[in-house]
Design an enzyme around this catalytic site. Structure first.
Site, PDB file in Angstrom:
ATOM      1  N   HIS A  83       0.842  -1.193   0.000  1.00  0.00           N
ATOM      2  CA  HIS A  83       0.000   0.000   0.000  1.00  0.00           C
ATOM      3  C   HIS A  83       0.882   1.249   0.000  1.00  0.00           C
ATOM      4  CE1 HIS A  83      -2.525  -3.228   1.320  1.00  0.00           C
ATOM      5  NE2 HIS A  83      -1.926  -3.274   2.500  1.00  0.00           N
ATOM      6  N   GLY A 502      26.647  21.154  16.258  1.00  0.00           N
ATOM      7  CA  GLY A 502      26.727  20.410  15.008  1.00  0.00           C
ATOM      8  C   GLY A 502      26.878  21.367  13.847  1.00  0.00           C
ATOM      9  N   ARG A 503      27.138  20.801  12.678  1.00  0.00           N
ATOM     10  CA  ARG A 503      27.281  21.632  11.489  1.00  0.00           C
ATOM     11  C   ARG A 503      25.938  22.269  11.117  1.00  0.00           C
ATOM     12  NH1 ARG A 503      30.473  16.931   9.878  1.00  0.00           N
ATOM     13  NH2 ARG A 503      32.678  17.517   9.643  1.00  0.00           N
ATOM     14  N   SER A 504      25.997  23.300  10.287  1.00  0.00           N
ATOM     15  CA  SER A 504      24.764  23.941   9.807  1.00  0.00           C
ATOM     16  C   SER A 504      23.940  22.926   9.017  1.00  0.00           C
ATOM     17  CB  SER A 504      25.101  25.137   8.905  1.00  0.00           C
ATOM     18  OG  SER A 504      25.774  26.132   9.640  1.00  0.00           O
ATOM     19  N   GLY A 505      22.628  22.949   9.253  1.00  0.00           N
ATOM     20  CA  GLY A 505      21.747  22.036   8.536  1.00  0.00           C
ATOM     21  C   GLY A 505      21.649  20.656   9.134  1.00  0.00           C
ATOM     22  N   GLY A 507      19.951  19.885  11.811  1.00  0.00           N
ATOM     23  CA  GLY A 507      18.641  19.663  12.432  1.00  0.00           C
ATOM     24  C   GLY A 507      18.512  20.195  13.841  1.00  0.00           C
ATOM     25  N   LYS A 508      19.458  21.020  14.288  1.00  0.00           N
ATOM     26  CA  LYS A 508      19.439  21.508  15.676  1.00  0.00           C
ATOM     27  C   LYS A 508      18.200  22.369  15.947  1.00  0.00           C
ATOM     28  CE  LYS A 508      23.379  23.668  15.279  1.00  0.00           C
ATOM     29  NZ  LYS A 508      23.610  23.430  13.824  1.00  0.00           N
ATOM     30  N   SER A 509      17.978  23.375  15.104  1.00  0.00           N
ATOM     31  CA  SER A 509      16.840  24.279  15.322  1.00  0.00           C
ATOM     32  C   SER A 509      15.512  23.568  15.111  1.00  0.00           C
ATOM     33  CB  SER A 509      16.940  25.484  14.375  1.00  0.00           C
ATOM     34  OG  SER A 509      18.092  26.255  14.676  1.00  0.00           O
TER      35      SER A 509
END
Length: 707
Positions: A83, A502-505, A507-509
């Site tokens: 499905h 962590g690096r930018s992008g 997922g921290k924010s």
């Protein structure tokens, strides 16, 4: 057609669809209740499970062509158990966006690929709130309840209109008497009586006409106020995803469409419709005078309608183009004013001016096309009117010469015909306004028909403690967007200070946005004090979570108003205490107006460091149990940062604190540091523990900053 399959995607599909409708689901509980045999959910069990979650579901057969008209997302099921969820149909490109339950990823299918997978069986799914939202859809029918609500006023308007039409009927009869009786028999006494009667009728007609306009405008103004208030409340209740996926200028342009609706409601169009409704009375009297002349008027009405219908679709397309170009201009203007410092610093004013000139020229050209077409439409109406007048004059003169009609009757007939044709012409000439208001309603409907954040039936508790748990979180911003967070499992204890790096992008924010319930995860649960945030009232939650961002926006008010934004009646002592904690009290005291200083639009009257400290005070003033610093100190100078870090112990006392930072020195004293990479938690521990591993990402980032 059942869901029996060794991988059983039915339960997973139910989980995805429930969370789409902001409904919390416990997969284990569903499995326990409805998967009695332990072999997976069959179709009947799946439907019962969905209904137990307050979802409205229906298993149907649909051809591919009919998929354009169903409510999405919907579950497509197959005999082999593979499905998938159908999320979007693009009928122009014949492409289908699906969510592959096996791969756990979105896919875009061409027509041929979709035909191979689709077997005609589909489950339609809506939530009760969605159904209510559809029933309350904003279009022209929205005004029907408003008309019913003010029916007394509209009935009064209708009664006044009846009297106005009667007066309009009497006047031509008086003129007939004057022409056929008074002038022929030199009846001065009759003339005096008729003149006085005409004067009385004229006074009453003017008075009643003014009264009708007043009553009508008063009622439509109240509807306008209701619509304006509803629009603003709805706008503020929209989820953050609505604003993040649209340009500011486009939203502003849609809101400004309210002006077009207001002008239409308070204009002459609706009163012209009322006048037109009474035309049958005039037709009866005109038929009595001359059936032949009446037929000419009757045959002209379809000509007016046909011409208007012919012009309408072309006019609508050009109005659409004009609106789109206006929205582009609004967006570009807002963007340019917002980024004026960057534009001046980079000396790109000539380039921006060129772009503006081109866009403005396009908008003016689109507006010119609308005006030209509207003029053609109006001139066509005038042409029909002149043709009818000439035919009536010729035919009427023949009837007078042949003795079938008197001169007075001909004049009276023409006056009555004018009472019919005038509102028809006004409506035809106002057809452009009607087309414009139709587009305005559609554009405004994009805002008012967008579902708001759900508050009804949501969980509210007196006060949170601060325990936060992420369980098996997977999240992406759109169904066809890449995964931002994947397999996040994290427990944060009450009163714990957590650093996230962590690096930018990475997922921290995004992680903190889930805590604020700006979004619902695609998979998994976010819990505060053991309560699923999918079930929580967003306002209740956000009042108890303080957030400081890297770029905070201050309103064009005083400093005290900005700090006490959530509670304007807050004691001054509480505001000052928060300002001292944030290290803002000293510089505020040095300002001439102190806490009553107006900060300017977006805080333009203050430095970046001062704005940030006021934002921190604003986050602290309500004594939140959870405090989030999202790069809050990265824009501060070292002195301002030192003031805040010196008070950090007091700021964090009795709170769960999450600090997102690129500058590792900001989080080195945290109870625990979380290291994220590509949407996953790859390391966690104290500062020294993470540094002790030379292969760790944290060690690498620390080394880069040390260098």
């Amino acid at each position: 057609m059942d869901f029996h399959h060794k991988n059983n995607y039915g339960l997973y599909a139910l989980e995805i669809l429930a969370q789409y409708h902001n409904i919390s689901i416990n997969p284990e509980e569903i499995k326990h209740k409805f998967d009695i045999n332990g072999v997976g959910l069959d179709l009947t069990s799946w439907l019962l499970a969905a209904k137990s979650l307050e979802l409205k579901v229906k298993a149907v057969k649909k051809t591919i062509e009919r998929l354009n008209f169903i409510y999405l997302p919907a579950l497509v099921w197959r005999e082999d158990g593979h499905h998938f969820i159908l999320t979007k149909v693009n009928k122009e490109s014949n492409r289908y966006l699906i969510y592959d339950l096996e791969q756990r990823n979105p896919r875009v299918l061409e027509q041929a690929e979709f035909e191979d997978l689709y077997q005609g069986n589909i489950i339609l799914i809506t939530s009760r709130s969605s159904v209510i939202g559809k029933l309350a859809k904003f279009d022209f029918t929205w005004f029907i309840p408003a008309v019913i609500k003010y029916r007394k006023i509209f009935i009064e308007t209708l009664i006044v209109s009846v009297f106005l039409q009667l007066f309009a009927l009497i006047t031509p009869l008086f003129f007939q008497v004057v022409m056929d009786k008074v002038l022929v028999h030199r009846g001065f006494s009759t003339l005096n009586i008729i003149t006085i009667a005409l004067a009385v009728v004229a006074i009453f007609e003017i008075t009643l006409s003014g009264l009708r306009t007043y009553i009508f405008t008063h009622s439509t103004s109240r509807i306008d106020v209701e619509l304006g208030a509803k629009l603003f409340r709805h706008l503020l209740a929209l989820p953050i995803s609505y604003f993040e996926s649209r340009r500011v200028g486009d939203t502003v342009a849609r809101v400004r469409e309210l002006d077009q609706i207001r002008n239409f409601l308070t204009g002459q169009a609706l009163t012209s419709i009322l006048d037109l409704l009474f035309s049958f009375i005039f037709f009866a009297v005109m038929w009595y005078y001359s059936p032949k002349l009446t037929l000419v008027i009757l045959f002209s009405l379809p000509c007016y309608a046909t011409w208007s219908i012919f012009i309408s679709p072309i006019l609508r397309r050009r109005l659409d183009d004009k609106f789109a170009r206006n929205a582009d201009n609004q967006s570009f203007l807002v963007e340019s004013v917002t980024a004026i410092n960057t534009i001046k610093a980079m000396a790109v004013s000539p380039q921006m001016t060129n772009i503006w000139d081109k866009q403005l020229a396009g908008y003016v050209a689109a507006g010119f096309k609308v005006t030209v077409l509207a003029t053609i439409g109006q001139q066509g109406i005038q042409l029909i009117q002149k043709a009818v007048m000439i035919i009536n004059l010729w035919l009427g003169a023949h009837l007078v010469i042949s003795g079938d009609l008197s001169i007075g009757q001909l004049i009276a007939f023409n006056m009555l015909a004018g009472q019919i044709v005038a509102p028809v012409i006004r409506l035809a000439q106002l057809w452009q306004d009607f087309q414009q208001v139709g587009i305005s309603v559609t554009r405004l409907g994009d805002v008012l028909n967008y579902p708001t954040e759900s508050y009804q039936g949501k969980l509210t508790l007196p006060e949170i403690n601060g325990d936060i748990s992420f369980r098996n979180i997977r999240f992406r911003y759109k169904p066809d967007a890449p995964i931002i967070l994947n397999n996040i499992n994290l427990n944060i204890k009450q009163g714990e200070i957590i650093g996230i790096v962590g690096r930018s992008g990475s997922g921290k924010s995004t992680l903190t946005k889930l805590i604020q319930r700006f979004y619902i995860p695609e998979n998994g649960q976010v819990l505060i004090d053991g309560h699923d945030l999918a079930l929580a009232d967003p306002n209740w939650l956000r009042r108890q979570v303080g957030v400081v961002l890297q770029d905070n926006v201050l309103l064009n008010r005083s400093i005290i108003d900005n700090i006490a934004l959530a509670d304007p009646g807050m004691p001054v002592e509480k505001v000052i205490h928060a300002a001292k904690l944030a290290g803002a009290h000293d510089f505020i005291s040095e300002l001439r107006e102190g806490y009553n200083t107006i900060v300017g639009e977006q805080g333009a009257g203050l430095s970046g460091g001062q704005r940030q400290r006021i934002a921190i005070a604003r986050a602290l003033v309500n004594n939140p149990k959870i405090l989030i610093f999202d790069e809050a100190t990265s824009a501060l100078d070292y002195e301002s940062e030192h003031v805040i870090m010196r008070n950090m112990h007091k700021i964090c006392q009795g709170r769960t604190v999450i600090i997102i930072a690129h500058r590792l020195s900001t989080v080195k004293n945290a109870d625990r540091i979380i290291v994220m990479e590509k949407g996953q938690i790859i390391e966690q521990g104290k500062h020294k523990e993470l540094l002790s591993d030379p292969e760790s990402l944290y060690h690498y980032l620390h080394q880069l900053q040390s260098d």
